[in-house]
Design a protein around this motif. Structure first.
Motif, PDB file in Angstrom:
ATOM      1  N   GLU A 158     -32.603 -29.050   1.158  1.00  0.00           N
ATOM      2  CA  GLU A 158     -31.322 -28.395   0.899  1.00  0.00           C
ATOM      3  C   GLU A 158     -30.264 -29.400   0.437  1.00  0.00           C
ATOM      4  OE1 GLU A 158     -29.158 -25.328   3.749  1.00  0.00           O
ATOM      5  OE2 GLU A 158     -28.973 -27.385   4.457  1.00  0.00           O
ATOM      6  N   GLY A 159     -30.231 -30.571   1.087  1.00  0.00           N
ATOM      7  CA  GLY A 159     -29.226 -31.578   0.738  1.00  0.00           C
ATOM      8  C   GLY A 159     -28.074 -31.562   1.729  1.00  0.00           C
ATOM      9  N   ASP A 160     -27.357 -32.694   1.778  1.00  0.00           N
ATOM     10  CA  ASP A 160     -26.233 -32.827   2.711  1.00  0.00           C
ATOM     11  C   ASP A 160     -24.932 -32.403   2.034  1.00  0.00           C
ATOM     12  OD1 ASP A 160     -27.884 -33.933   4.692  1.00  0.00           O
ATOM     13  OD2 ASP A 160     -27.734 -35.928   3.782  1.00  0.00           O
ATOM     14  N   GLY A 161     -23.877 -32.299   2.849  1.00  0.00           N
ATOM     15  CA  GLY A 161     -22.535 -32.020   2.313  1.00  0.00           C
ATOM     16  C   GLY A 161     -22.528 -30.753   1.495  1.00  0.00           C
ATOM     17  N   THR A 162     -22.104 -30.868   0.235  1.00  0.00           N
ATOM     18  CA  THR A 162     -22.057 -29.695  -0.638  1.00  0.00           C
ATOM     19  C   THR A 162     -23.448 -29.157  -0.964  1.00  0.00           C
ATOM     20  OG1 THR A 162     -21.927 -31.260  -2.433  1.00  0.00           O
ATOM     21  CG2 THR A 162     -19.862 -30.198  -1.787  1.00  0.00           C
ATOM     22  N   GLY A 163     -24.478 -29.921  -0.642  1.00  0.00           N
ATOM     23  CA  GLY A 163     -25.848 -29.457  -0.873  1.00  0.00           C
ATOM     24  C   GLY A 163     -26.085 -28.080  -0.256  1.00  0.00           C
ATOM     25  N   ARG A 164     -25.467 -27.840   0.900  1.00  0.00           N
ATOM     26  CA  ARG A 164     -25.666 -26.549   1.586  1.00  0.00           C
ATOM     27  C   ARG A 164     -25.140 -25.389   0.737  1.00  0.00           C
ATOM     28  NH1 ARG A 164     -24.406 -30.214   5.771  1.00  0.00           N
ATOM     29  NH2 ARG A 164     -22.163 -29.914   5.566  1.00  0.00           N
ATOM     30  N   ASP A 165     -23.931 -25.540   0.193  1.00  0.00           N
ATOM     31  CA  ASP A 165     -23.353 -24.487  -0.667  1.00  0.00           C
ATOM     32  C   ASP A 165     -24.204 -24.313  -1.931  1.00  0.00           C
ATOM     33  OD1 ASP A 165     -21.087 -24.194   0.959  1.00  0.00           O
ATOM     34  OD2 ASP A 165     -20.088 -25.874  -0.039  1.00  0.00           O
ATOM     35  N   ILE A 166     -24.543 -25.472  -2.491  1.00  0.00           N
ATOM     36  CA  ILE A 166     -25.238 -25.452  -3.787  1.00  0.00           C
ATOM     37  C   ILE A 166     -26.612 -24.805  -3.658  1.00  0.00           C
ATOM     38  CG2 ILE A 166     -26.298 -26.954  -5.529  1.00  0.00           C
ATOM     39  CD1 ILE A 166     -23.938 -28.892  -5.111  1.00  0.00           C
ATOM     40  N   TRP A 167     -27.333 -25.129  -2.576  1.00  0.00           N
ATOM     41  CA  TRP A 167     -28.689 -24.583  -2.461  1.00  0.00           C
ATOM     42  C   TRP A 167     -28.658 -23.053  -2.357  1.00  0.00           C
ATOM     43  CZ3 TRP A 167     -33.220 -25.362  -4.073  1.00  0.00           C
ATOM     44  CH2 TRP A 167     -34.257 -24.545  -3.632  1.00  0.00           C
ATOM     45  N   LYS A 168     -27.694 -22.527  -1.555  1.00  0.00           N
ATOM     46  CA  LYS A 168     -27.602 -21.055  -1.403  1.00  0.00           C
ATOM     47  C   LYS A 168     -27.417 -20.397  -2.765  1.00  0.00           C
ATOM     48  CE  LYS A 168     -25.314 -20.883   3.044  1.00  0.00           C
ATOM     49  NZ  LYS A 168     -24.224 -21.861   3.043  1.00  0.00           N
TER      50      LYS A 168
END
Ligand code: NAP
Length: 468
Positions: free
Chosen positions: A34-44
């Motif tokens: 998924e990734g850290d930081g903004t990774g969470r928003d981006i993956w969704k």
């Protein structure tokens, strides 16, 4: 293979590699970080776009079963490790995956999780396409001229990490060895007592596999030109060797399909003047011929004769339909890829030059928010497609940033898997959303009359425009 924390989806099959060809099942399992930081928003936002594109392209005949694997902060919370061994095993076993940006841990013996992943899986190609999407704000006058693909070597060069920090016992030992064993080289150090040292290995095999991948990709994708980028005029035994070995691979493995730039001059000269002698041709190709030392002149004459030996396959203009191989110096390429963007196509680079060049070129087509990338081993087939930007922590969990880099990395991934219909729909969705000026904050601040949307809303807009 049993995993401790990774949940293997109940459905779906693994990708395999058979006789050098990827075998992709219709109901495929793909690992993702998924990734850290903004990774969470981006993956969704990204996974919604991917699933919609697969569904629209194949109406249920093909499906991705996503399998979350862990790295970065999430892994640290779960495993007390930044890069658990089972994550590496999962990428080995499932062959192709995708990842968001990861925090670089401070201390703890890991320089960068991305570098560690590339190294452990031997993903020797960092592939970065630089292609313009109509409507994306750009600082250059003609961003539409930009259509390049960088093949950056990922495992060697000054990034290897063989370093001796100034002031340490190891550094002193290394310097003593240099002084003792290689006094002439040691003399070249301007301030030997306080110098940090980094070693820059560039090998024949390392060069061969990146140049081979770039040429093969260029041929498969009907591109016109591969430029070997180097600073061989200064660093002769590393960057210069990269240039030399690069041409050698091109000529020995792809002879019928390629022509070097100098061969195009030699053959072109003979075509416009059939009576031209070998010496006249050499003088036309190298205007300084008369001033050269005799052995250099012999070398050029040999080169002309060798090129004339290609007449049957390349002469009479046949060379014009071949893939052209040339080389360019790493400093001037930064200028020319802006001022003559149209004349660059595929660029094969060493690690450091490619790192600089890929981010610089990304600026021309909208910046890091949308620049995609992939790390690939074309021999094993293993690949991780990834965001090229970092975790942008100040925007984390605000649903604001541009998900374009991960989404376009997904576009590359689906093309790599041969699911071209999905890749085309992703591009269509992106072009439609940008053309309608529904964009995230980073583009909004550079565009007139745009509608600023959230990260998730940009993904929704993309899905809507897939039906345009
Ligand atoms: P960064 O995360 O790339 O962010 C730098 C700036 O780039 C952001 O402040 C933002 O600019 C812009 N940006 C980045 N991602 C964007 C997106 N998706 N949409 C729109 N704009 C975006 O670089 P950093 O702050 O130097 O690094 C933060 C962390 O990420 C560090 O731990 C670093 O080591 C790590 N990192 C990871 C990777 C990777 O995983 N591949 C790569 C690089 C860095 P504005 O502030 O102007 O809006």
């Amino acid at each position: 293979m049993g995993y401790e924390k990774i949940q293997v989806p109940a459905e779906g099959e693994k990708i395999t590699m058979q006789d050098g060809v990827l075998q992709v099942p219709d109901n495929v399992v793909l690992p993702f970080i998924e990734g850290d930081g903004t990774g969470r928003d981006i993956w969704k936002a990204s996974v919604a776009v991917f699933d919609a594109a697969v569904e629209k392209a194949y109406g249920g005949k093909r499906k991705v079963n996503w399998m979350e694997v862990y790295a970065g902060e999430k892994a640290y919370d779960m495993f007390n490790e930044w890069l658990p061994a089972e994550t590496i095993t999962a990428f080995e076993e499932y062959v192709v995956g995708i990842k968001g940006p990861l925090t670089t841990p401070i201390g703890g013996g890991i320089r960068s999780l991305n570098v560690a992943l590339r190294k452990l899986l031997d993903l020797y190609v960092c592939q970065r396409p630089v292609q313009y999407i109509e409507g994306v704000p750009s600082p250059v006058k003609h961003p539409e001229y930009v259509d390049m693909v960088i093949f950056r070597e990922n495992t060697e060069d000054i990034y290897t990490g063989a370093e001796f920090e100034e002031g340490t016992e190891e550094n002193k030992k290394f310097m003593d060895m240099m002084k003792e064993e290689f006094p002439e080289q040691y003399e070249k150090f301007r301030f030997p007592n306080t110098a940090g040292i980094s070693i820059k290995p560039v090998s024949q095999e390392g060069t061969a596999r990146i140049v081979r991948a770039a040429i093969q990709w260029a041929l498969d994708n009907k591109r016109k030109d591969v430029s070997l980028v180097h600073k061989g005029n200064i660093m002769k035994f590393t960057e210069g060797a990269f240039r030399g070995w690069g041409y050698e691979i091109a000529k020995t493995e792809f002879r019928n399909d390629i022509v070097t730039e100098r061969e195009t001059w030699i053959l072109g000269n003979k075509e416009s003047n059939p009576d031209m002698t070998v010496e006249e041709n050499a003088k036309a190709v190298d205007p300084g011929f008369d001033m050269m030392a005799p052995d250099k002149q012999q070398e050029i004459l040999g080169e002309v004769e060798e090129a004339m030996g290609l007449w049957d396959t390349h002469g009479d203009g046949k060379w014009k339909s071949k893939l052209r191989i040339r080389d360019t110096i790493a400093d001037i390429v930064f200028q020319q890829t802006i001022t003559r963007a149209k004349s660059f196509d595929v660029l094969a680079t060493m690690n450091l030059n490619g790192d600089y060049l890929s981010d610089a070129l990304a600026a021309q087509i909208g910046g890091m928010g949308i620049a995609p990338g992939a790390n690939i081993n074309y021999t094993t087939g293993r690949a991780i497609f990834e965001a090229t930007h970092g975790t942008a922590p100040k925007y984390a969990d605000l649903d604001q940033v541009n998900p374009g880099s991960v989404i376009l990395s997904g576009e590359m991934m689906f093309r790599y898997l041969g699911w071209h219909e999905v890749a085309d729909l992703i591009l269509k969705g992106m072009s439609g959303a940008v053309a309608a000026k529904t964009v995230t904050y980073d583009f909004d601040r550079l565009m007139d009359g745009a509608t600023k949307v959230k990260c998730s809303e940009f993904g929704e807009a993309m899905i809507k425009h897939m039906d345009d």
